[in-house]
Design a protein around this motif. Structure first.
Motif, short mmCIF file in Angstrom:
data_model
loop_
_atom_site.label_atom_id
_atom_site.label_comp_id
_atom_site.label_asym_id
_atom_site.label_seq_id
_atom_site.Cartn_x
_atom_site.Cartn_y
_atom_site.Cartn_z
N THR A 1 3.33 -19.03 -16.32
CA THR A 1 1.94 -19.47 -16.41
C THR A 1 1.23 -19.07 -17.70
OG1 THR A 1 1.13 -17.45 -15.35
CG2 THR A 1 1.66 -19.32 -13.90
N ASN A 2 1.73 -18.06 -18.41
CA ASN A 2 1.04 -17.45 -19.55
C ASN A 2 -0.29 -16.84 -19.14
OD1 ASN A 2 3.02 -18.07 -21.47
ND2 ASN A 2 2.22 -20.14 -21.71
N VAL A 3 -0.41 -16.45 -17.88
CA VAL A 3 -1.62 -15.80 -17.35
C VAL A 3 -1.29 -14.33 -17.14
CG1 VAL A 3 -3.22 -15.69 -15.40
CG2 VAL A 3 -2.44 -17.91 -16.25
N GLN A 4 -2.17 -13.48 -17.65
CA GLN A 4 -1.99 -12.04 -17.53
C GLN A 4 -2.81 -11.52 -16.33
OE1 GLN A 4 0.23 -10.31 -19.34
NE2 GLN A 4 0.76 -12.33 -20.13
N PRO A 5 -2.53 -10.30 -15.88
CA PRO A 5 -3.25 -9.76 -14.71
C PRO A 5 -4.76 -9.74 -14.91
CG PRO A 5 -1.35 -8.40 -15.21
CD PRO A 5 -1.48 -9.40 -16.33
N SER A 6 -5.45 -10.06 -13.83
CA SER A 6 -6.91 -10.05 -13.84
C SER A 6 -7.47 -9.00 -12.90
CB SER A 6 -7.45 -11.43 -13.43
OG SER A 6 -6.99 -11.76 -12.13
N THR A 7 -6.60 -8.40 -12.10
CA THR A 7 -7.02 -7.42 -11.10
C THR A 7 -6.03 -6.27 -11.08
OG1 THR A 7 -7.93 -9.18 -9.73
CG2 THR A 7 -7.52 -7.10 -8.64
N ILE A 8 -6.56 -5.07 -10.90
CA ILE A 8 -5.71 -3.91 -10.66
C ILE A 8 -6.22 -3.27 -9.38
CG2 ILE A 8 -4.96 -1.64 -11.45
CD1 ILE A 8 -5.31 -2.61 -14.31
N GLU A 9 -5.35 -3.16 -8.38
CA GLU A 9 -5.71 -2.47 -7.15
C GLU A 9 -5.20 -1.04 -7.27
OE1 GLU A 9 -4.46 -4.43 -3.57
OE2 GLU A 9 -5.39 -6.32 -4.18
N VAL A 10 -6.06 -0.11 -6.85
CA VAL A 10 -5.75 1.30 -6.99
C VAL A 10 -5.93 2.00 -5.66
CG1 VAL A 10 -6.46 3.44 -8.12
CG2 VAL A 10 -6.53 1.30 -9.39
N ALA A 11 -5.00 2.88 -5.33
CA ALA A 11 -5.15 3.78 -4.19
C ALA A 11 -5.36 5.17 -4.76
CB ALA A 11 -3.92 3.74 -3.30
N ALA A 12 -6.55 5.70 -4.55
CA ALA A 12 -6.87 7.04 -5.02
C ALA A 12 -7.17 7.91 -3.82
CB ALA A 12 -8.08 7.00 -5.95
N SER A 13 -6.45 9.01 -3.68
CA SER A 13 -6.67 9.88 -2.53
C SER A 13 -7.61 11.01 -2.91
CB SER A 13 -5.34 10.43 -2.03
OG SER A 13 -4.70 11.14 -3.06
#
Length: 194
Positions: free
Chosen positions: A122-134
């Motif tokens: 697609t030539n599309v780069q990530p737009s979201t980063i999901e993070v789990a922080a404890s």
């Protein structure tokens, strides 16, 4: 709708440290060979496995051009157990479904590919980063503030549904146990007095 800047994942990991898991996601709306729309997401499967241990997955993709198909997305695919073709902006890609995903949420309507296959198609780069922080609520809020300062162009939002749901169940269980303990003590006191 915009892609994250290059190196955003490394900045997030450096900001949060070793206690967290960060997973990049990129999304497009593609078409199947039948012309039906389906959301296709690119991600890092190893990181997703650590972040979303609660996902109900029959088998995780392990090779190139392998897909994880959500249970609702499978209805848009002609033969969800055989290789199928999807297209985005005139570029087609044939992928092999190796597993199904069921979460009961929006993930069920998506087809997941490895981020490298997704980006080259697609030539599309990530737009979201999901993070789990404890950590405690204060530690998580401090981590959110650090992320907000590290990536000022990004929108940083907490998603606390799972943790808050667990806290509600724990509070109800604690209240039930306390009421049972009080009832047992009163019953024992009445038996001793009798």
């Amino acid at each position: 709708g915009a892609s994250l800047p290059a190196g955003a994942l490394q900045q997030v990991e450096a900001t949060l440290g070793d206690k967290s898991v960060a997973v990049p996601f990129a999304y497009v709306v593609a078409r199947t060979s039948d012309g039906q729309s389906v959301v296709v997401a690119g991600t890092d499967f190893e990181r997703v496995r650590r972040l979303n241990r609660w996902w109900n997955v029959s088998k995780w993709p392990a090779g190139p051009l392998q897909a994880l198909v959500g249970t609702r997305a499978a209805s848009a695919i002609p033969h969800s157990d055989k290789p199928f073709s999807i297209s985005f902006q005139g570029r087609s890609l044939e992928v092999t479904p190796v597993g199904t995903l069921q979460t009961g949420a929006a993930e069920d309507s998506r087809v997941y590919l490895s981020l490298s296959d997704f980006a080259s198609w697609t030539n599309v780069q990530p737009s979201t980063i999901e993070v789990a922080a404890s950590g405690s609520a204060g530690e998580v809020d401090a981590a959110l503030n650090r992320l907000d300062q590290t990536l000022p162009a990004a929108e940083v939002r907490p998603v606390r549904q799972i943790v808050e749901g667990e806290a509600r169940v724990l509070n109800k269980t604690r209240a039930t146990l306390l009421a049972a303990a009080v009832l047992i003590v009163l019953t024992a006191a009445l038996c001793v007095l009798a």
